[in-house]
Scaffold this active site. Sequence first.
Site, short mmCIF file in Angstrom:
data_model
loop_
_atom_site.label_atom_id
_atom_site.label_comp_id
_atom_site.label_asym_id
_atom_site.label_seq_id
_atom_site.Cartn_x
_atom_site.Cartn_y
_atom_site.Cartn_z
N SER A 229 0.68 -1.21 0.36
CA SER A 229 -0.22 -0.29 0.14
C SER A 229 0.98 1.21 0.10
O SER A 229 2.34 1.22 0.95
CB SER A 229 -1.23 0.16 0.94
OG SER A 229 -1.48 1.13 1.69
N TYR B 59 -2.56 -1.95 10.13
CA TYR B 59 -2.17 -1.75 9.08
C TYR B 59 -1.53 -1.33 7.23
O TYR B 59 -0.38 -2.08 7.05
CB TYR B 59 -3.83 -1.25 7.53
CG TYR B 59 -3.76 -1.62 6.54
CD1 TYR B 59 -4.27 -2.61 5.83
CD2 TYR B 59 -3.53 -0.38 5.39
CE1 TYR B 59 -4.13 -2.91 4.14
CE2 TYR B 59 -3.69 -0.45 3.55
CZ TYR B 59 -4.15 -1.73 3.70
OH TYR B 59 -3.83 -1.88 2.54
#
Length: 256
Positions: free
Chosen positions: A116, A129
């Site tokens: 990400s 995350y």
Amino acid sequence: MSVVIMSRTKETLDQVAKEIGDKTGQRVKVAVADFTKEDVFGEIEGQLQDLNVGVLVNNVGMLPSYFPGRFLESAELDQTITKVINCNVKTMAKMCKIFLPGMANRGKGVIVNISSGIACIPFPMYTLYAASKVFVERFSQGLQAEYKDKGIIIQTVAPFGVSTRMAAYQQTNIVTSSPEDFVKSSLQYLRAGDKTHGSVCHTVMGWLLQSIPLQVIYAESVLSSLQDYIKKKTGYEASIPESSPTFKIQLNEQEE
């Protein structure tokens, strides 16, 4: 290439398998697995042991909540930690362990691991995350250094906005790509190194994010503005934890 698709929802898998088969004429194998669970890899290995997997895409991922929040505010925190580590960290390492030996023996193969864009800095409000996606990058980069001379490409793709369920299907624009457009763009960079943001726009976003002093990003006013922005974009409240569907695709070498 024949294709194996893996996810936790058989109905969705069957639909996608039919679409791929109708469009390409290739064979599509479906395997149901929930990668937030502990022991799913023995069964996967058994189902796929006779396949020569030429391309592995580790796209499985879980976001604890659409809405940004502090670590201790996560609902059912102990379970959330276990699920995120299983899904975002353990699964990628295990799938590489299963399929990398065959690639090394054949002297060719491709592994694409999805990270990400927010992993490029320590990212508050999405701390767990973002940290899990840092593992994806470092693990992939280490593997590429180890196995590049075996003829294997191992690359991390670190996108920012892509209009998927995880991003609450935000409207596409210059910053937020459709999944189809992002895949087409990112594949152009497959030989561009061990990490790519997948598009020019996302590369610029990564550069801008890293150029902002962390004390600015970590200011309480900025974090509050982030929460307000996400709430406006997604319509989700902090009290509603959500996760993306676990999803994994493997592209297999065409069998004779």
